[in-house]
Scaffold this active site. Structure first.
Site, PDB file in Angstrom:
ATOM      1  N   SER A 124       1.142  -0.909   0.318  1.00 31.08           N
ATOM      2  CA  SER A 124      -0.399   0.005  -0.240  1.00 31.08           C
ATOM      3  C   SER A 124       0.465   1.347  -0.041  1.00 31.08           C
ATOM      4  O   SER A 124       1.370   1.441  -1.008  1.00 31.08           O
ATOM      5  CB  SER A 124      -0.726   0.009   1.355  1.00 31.08           C
ATOM      6  OG  SER A 124      -2.076   1.110   1.012  1.00 31.08           O
ATOM      7  N   LYS A 158     -20.494  16.761   2.209  1.00 25.91           N
ATOM      8  CA  LYS A 158     -19.602  17.241   3.475  1.00 25.91           C
ATOM      9  C   LYS A 158     -20.139  15.703   4.138  1.00 25.91           C
ATOM     10  O   LYS A 158     -20.227  16.004   5.047  1.00 25.91           O
ATOM     11  CB  LYS A 158     -19.962  18.212   4.229  1.00 25.91           C
ATOM     12  CG  LYS A 158     -19.212  18.398   5.617  1.00 25.91           C
ATOM     13  CD  LYS A 158     -17.866  18.646   5.221  1.00 25.91           C
ATOM     14  CE  LYS A 158     -16.720  19.013   6.874  1.00 25.91           C
ATOM     15  NZ  LYS A 158     -15.715  19.466   6.650  1.00 25.91           N
TER      16      LYS A 158
END
Length: 251
Positions: A96, A148
């Protein structure tokens, strides 16, 4: 810093170990300072006119997008510096974000059974909304902006919220893949194969052009010593409450 100039050496090799913690975490803030230190010393001709190679001992299963993205930017900065070449050595794991940083080196080496890859993005959160409602609690989450914080620990999650967050993860994944290809152009035709989150052992990674050679870090450093290079390891020296100093010692 005084390393001394000598005609006995072909070049200078600086070894960096950014894994002070047992969980494989990379101190990217320290990495930034180290990169600035090495570049400034190199431009100041502290290492003489010799070629300089920086060897990064990279061992990490990954971490947050922002931190490891910043680390990759620092590795890229070092790799792009004229007169400096970079080599990333993976003895056990660079997955990763760890692979993201390692992929920005000019050369990437891995041990035969090292784990590399995991070019993917994951987000995990526990949502307590339904559990709280069963106890009579009514969680209230107020936001301004349709996108949001679509997923929170206590707010109700809708399909639209899930779609927004999945789109966010997809954008990050695309940026991840693009940066890996930028560091390793040989993966441009196979990024769909190697960039789907899979983890590969060193030898398999070599066949997929994810690494350049199968070799442990100690093998490589011994090779450099026997080739007549001056091999130095950078240490962080702490003295009380003072800022740490960088010390180069021969290996």
């Amino acid at each position: 810093l005084r390393v001394g100039h000598s005609n006995l050496f072909n070049r200078t090799v600086i070894v960096l170990d950014l894994n002070p913690s047992p969980n494989g975490g990379v101190d990217v803030n320290y990495f930034e300072k180290v990169v600035t230190f090495i570049i400034s010393q190199h431009r100041g001709k502290v290492f003489g006119k010799e070629e300089v190679e920086v060897v990064l001992l990279m061992e990490s299963p990954g971490g947050s997008v922002t931190e490891y993205g910043f680390g990759a930017a620092q590795m890229n900065r070092l790799s792009q510096e004229e007169g400096i070449t970079t080599t990333a050595c993976v003895d056990t794991i660079a997955c990763s974000g760890g692979y993201l940083i390692a992929s920005q080196a000019n050369k990437l080496l891995a041990a035969p059974f090292a784990y590399v890859g995991s070019i993917g993005v994951i987000m995990e959160v526990i949502n307590y909304n339904k559990a709280l409602e069963r106890f009579g609690a009514n969680p209230i989450v107020l936001t301004a902006g349709d996108a949001k914080a679509p997923i929170t620990a206590t707010g109700k999650i809708t399909k639209t919220d899930m779609d927004i967050k999945k789109a966010d993860l997809a954008k990050i994944h695309t940026a991840f893949r693009d940066l890996v290809v930028e560091g390793r152009p040989s993966l441009s035709d196979s990024i769909d194969t190697v960039g789907n989150g899979n983890v590969f052992l060193g030898k398999e990674a070599l066949s997929l052009n994810m690494v350049d050679s199968i070799m442990t870090s100690d093998e490589y450093l011994l090779e450099r010593i026997l080739a007549g290079d001056r091999v130095l390891k950078l240490h962080r020296l702490r003295r009380g409450n003072k800022s740490p100093n960088n010390i180069l010692n021969p290996m």
